[in-house]
Design a protein around this motif. Structure first.
Motif, PDB file in Angstrom:
ATOM      1  N   SER A  12      39.618 -25.400 114.799  1.00 56.38           N
ATOM      2  CA  SER A  12      40.173 -26.406 116.159  1.00 56.38           C
ATOM      3  C   SER A  12      38.575 -27.330 116.634  1.00 56.38           C
ATOM      4  N   GLY A  13      38.857 -28.535 117.412  1.00 59.51           N
ATOM      5  CA  GLY A  13      38.247 -29.874 117.236  1.00 59.51           C
ATOM      6  C   GLY A  13      39.378 -30.391 116.108  1.00 59.51           C
ATOM      7  N   PRO A  14      38.984 -31.964 115.944  1.00 62.12           N
ATOM      8  CA  PRO A  14      38.921 -32.628 114.493  1.00 62.12           C
ATOM      9  C   PRO A  14      39.072 -32.128 113.600  1.00 62.12           C
ATOM     10  N   ARG A  15      40.081 -32.681 112.353  1.00 66.23           N
ATOM     11  CA  ARG A  15      40.014 -32.243 111.177  1.00 66.23           C
ATOM     12  C   ARG A  15      38.902 -33.386 110.097  1.00 66.23           C
ATOM     13  N   PHE A  16      38.472 -32.646 109.555  1.00 66.03           N
ATOM     14  CA  PHE A  16      37.155 -33.131 108.942  1.00 66.03           C
ATOM     15  C   PHE A  16      37.601 -32.715 107.134  1.00 66.03           C
ATOM     16  N   ASN A  17      36.304 -33.857 106.189  1.00 66.66           N
ATOM     17  CA  ASN A  17      37.023 -33.201 105.312  1.00 66.66           C
ATOM     18  C   ASN A  17      37.987 -32.927 103.770  1.00 66.66           C
ATOM     19  N   GLU A  56      38.159 -37.468 111.210  1.00 68.40           N
ATOM     20  CA  GLU A  56      39.274 -37.944 111.590  1.00 68.40           C
ATOM     21  C   GLU A  56      39.310 -38.528 112.905  1.00 68.40           C
ATOM     22  N   VAL A  57      39.285 -39.183 113.735  1.00 71.46           N
ATOM     23  CA  VAL A  57      38.453 -39.667 115.101  1.00 71.46           C
ATOM     24  C   VAL A  57      40.380 -40.050 115.899  1.00 71.46           C
ATOM     25  N   SER A  58      40.859 -40.457 114.686  1.00 75.42           N
ATOM     26  CA  SER A  58      42.082 -40.604 115.360  1.00 75.42           C
ATOM     27  C   SER A  58      43.000 -41.575 114.817  1.00 75.42           C
ATOM     28  N   PRO A  64      45.110 -43.210 109.272  1.00 78.89           N
ATOM     29  CA  PRO A  64      44.554 -42.732 110.502  1.00 78.89           C
ATOM     30  C   PRO A  64      43.573 -43.166 109.926  1.00 78.89           C
ATOM     31  N   VAL A  65      42.463 -42.555 111.516  1.00 83.27           N
ATOM     32  CA  VAL A  65      40.364 -44.016 111.494  1.00 83.27           C
ATOM     33  C   VAL A  65      39.737 -42.304 111.029  1.00 83.27           C
ATOM     34  N   ALA A  66      39.478 -42.823 110.369  1.00 81.63           N
ATOM     35  CA  ALA A  66      38.470 -41.581 109.566  1.00 81.63           C
ATOM     36  C   ALA A  66      36.511 -42.393 110.120  1.00 81.63           C
ATOM     37  N   LYS A  67      35.569 -41.661 110.030  1.00 81.84           N
ATOM     38  CA  LYS A  67      34.500 -41.953 110.442  1.00 81.84           C
ATOM     39  C   LYS A  67      33.675 -41.124 109.603  1.00 81.84           C
ATOM     40  N   PHE A  68      32.403 -41.578 109.638  1.00 84.30           N
ATOM     41  CA  PHE A  68      31.339 -40.978 108.720  1.00 84.30           C
ATOM     42  C   PHE A  68      30.076 -40.435 110.118  1.00 84.30           C
ATOM     43  N   LEU A  69      30.270 -39.442 109.619  1.00 84.84           N
ATOM     44  CA  LEU A  69      29.568 -38.328 111.108  1.00 84.84           C
ATOM     45  C   LEU A  69      29.307 -36.402 110.957  1.00 84.84           C
ATOM     46  N   ASP A  70      28.347 -36.409 111.111  1.00 89.63           N
ATOM     47  CA  ASP A  70      27.983 -34.967 110.975  1.00 89.63           C
ATOM     48  C   ASP A  70      29.028 -33.874 112.239  1.00 89.63           C
ATOM     49  N   VAL A  71      29.706 -33.236 111.293  1.00 89.23           N
ATOM     50  CA  VAL A  71      30.865 -32.621 112.377  1.00 89.23           C
ATOM     51  C   VAL A  71      30.316 -31.604 113.681  1.00 89.23           C
ATOM     52  N   GLY A  72      29.457 -30.811 112.835  1.00 87.41           N
ATOM     53  CA  GLY A  72      28.625 -30.097 114.497  1.00 87.41           C
ATOM     54  C   GLY A  72      28.169 -30.999 115.167  1.00 87.41           C
ATOM     55  N   LYS A  73      27.270 -32.195 115.302  1.00 97.23           N
ATOM     56  CA  LYS A  73      26.650 -33.175 115.817  1.00 97.23           C
ATOM     57  C   LYS A  73      28.054 -33.682 116.693  1.00 97.23           C
ATOM     58  N   PHE A  74      28.928 -33.801 116.089  1.00 95.78           N
ATOM     59  CA  PHE A  74      30.194 -34.337 116.967  1.00 95.78           C
ATOM     60  C   PHE A  74      31.136 -33.004 117.660  1.00 95.78           C
ATOM     61  N   TYR A  76      29.732 -31.401 119.062  1.00 93.98           N
ATOM     62  CA  TYR A  76      28.690 -30.718 120.061  1.00 93.98           C
ATOM     63  C   TYR A  76      28.853 -31.456 121.002  1.00 93.98           C
ATOM     64  N   GLU A  77      28.380 -32.945 120.969  1.00 91.71           N
ATOM     65  CA  GLU A  77      28.573 -34.054 122.006  1.00 91.71           C
ATOM     66  C   GLU A  77      29.731 -33.968 122.185  1.00 91.71           C
ATOM     67  N   ALA A  78      31.187 -34.171 122.038  1.00 89.94           N
ATOM     68  CA  ALA A  78      32.144 -33.472 122.119  1.00 89.94           C
ATOM     69  C   ALA A  78      32.157 -32.507 123.859  1.00 89.94           C
ATOM     70  N   GLN A  79      31.846 -31.370 122.971  1.00 88.27           N
ATOM     71  CA  GLN A  79      31.822 -29.858 124.184  1.00 88.27           C
ATOM     72  C   GLN A  79      31.104 -30.299 125.492  1.00 88.27           C
ATOM     73  N   LYS A  80      30.017 -30.745 125.404  1.00 93.02           N
ATOM     74  CA  LYS A  80      29.005 -31.359 126.442  1.00 93.02           C
ATOM     75  C   LYS A  80      29.140 -32.679 127.157  1.00 93.02           C
ATOM     76  N   LYS A  81      30.075 -33.159 126.131  1.00 94.42           N
ATOM     77  CA  LYS A  81      30.753 -34.360 127.453  1.00 94.42           C
ATOM     78  C   LYS A  81      32.126 -33.563 128.525  1.00 94.42           C
ATOM     79  N   ALA A  82      32.840 -32.851 127.896  1.00 95.19           N
ATOM     80  CA  ALA A  82      33.837 -31.930 128.395  1.00 95.19           C
ATOM     81  C   ALA A  82      33.079 -31.088 129.501  1.00 95.19           C
ATOM     82  N   ASN A  83      32.257 -30.425 129.526  1.00 97.35           N
ATOM     83  CA  ASN A  83      31.173 -29.361 130.182  1.00 97.35           C
ATOM     84  C   ASN A  83      30.738 -30.419 131.058  1.00 97.35           C
TER      85      ASN A  83
END
Length: 177
Positions: A12-17, A56-58, A64-74, A76-83
């Motif tokens: 669930s969520g964006p694809r990573f690694n 993968e952000v886009s 496709p556009v990919a970014k260096f991020l911490d997946v868990g933090k990403f 969590y912030e997306a879930q917070k924004k949706a709530n």
């Protein structure tokens, strides 16, 4: 009794690694700088060196556009924004006011106060004119009362559904402007 091997949980969520499916991706580093288009494996190695994941952000872009991020933090912030978005949205309800064709002035004024209150709260109002017995043959009286309601609320509401008969009732729907 044989057991089925457990299937991996659905992603669930964006694809990573290693879940990123494309060969090449446009890479953006942790500071927001564009590193250009590179192979996914090469980008994952660079992300690991920094201690982050390649996310993968886009996915619909080409490449496709990919970014260096911490997946868990990403996530969590997306879930917070949706709530937060869900909490701040207002659902529009339909409130109902019932009247009779021979309604008295004071009763009419009381009902009108409630209609105005509901519309100012942002709700739709369904005004129902109920006919009993011989009142049904005098539909013009009910129509006159509903027209009066529409005229009095003209500044704050628009008539969404004009008065119409449904059995022994005449209905009209008002919506806030």
């Amino acid at each position: 009794m044989m057991r089925r091997p457990l299937a991996p949980p659905a992603l669930s969520g964006p694809r990573f690694n290693e879940f990123i499916q494309s060969q090449k991706v446009r890479v953006i580093d942790e500071n927001g700088e564009n590193l250009g288009v590179m192979y996914t494996r090469e980008a994952m190695e660079q992300a690991r060196e920094v201690g982050l994941d390649l996310v993968e952000v886009s996915p619909n872009a080409d490449p496709p556009v990919a970014k260096f991020l911490d997946v868990g933090k990403f996530k969590y912030e997306a879930q917070k924004k949706a709530n937060l978005a869900r909490k701040s949205q207002k659902t529009q309800e339909i409130k109902e006011i019932k009247m009779r064709p021979n309604i008295d002035d004071h009763d009419y004024d009381t009902k009108m106060k409630k209609v105005v209150e509901f519309i100012e709260d942002g709700d739709k109002v369904k005004v129902t004119m109920r006919f009993r017995g011989r009142e049904l043959s005098h539909g013009q009286l009910g129509m006159a009362v509903l027209q009066r309601v529409a005229e009095q609320t003209a500044e704050i509401a628009k008539v969404e559904a004009h008065p119409r008969m449904e059995g022994r009732q005449m209905l009209m729907v008002l919506a806030p402007k």
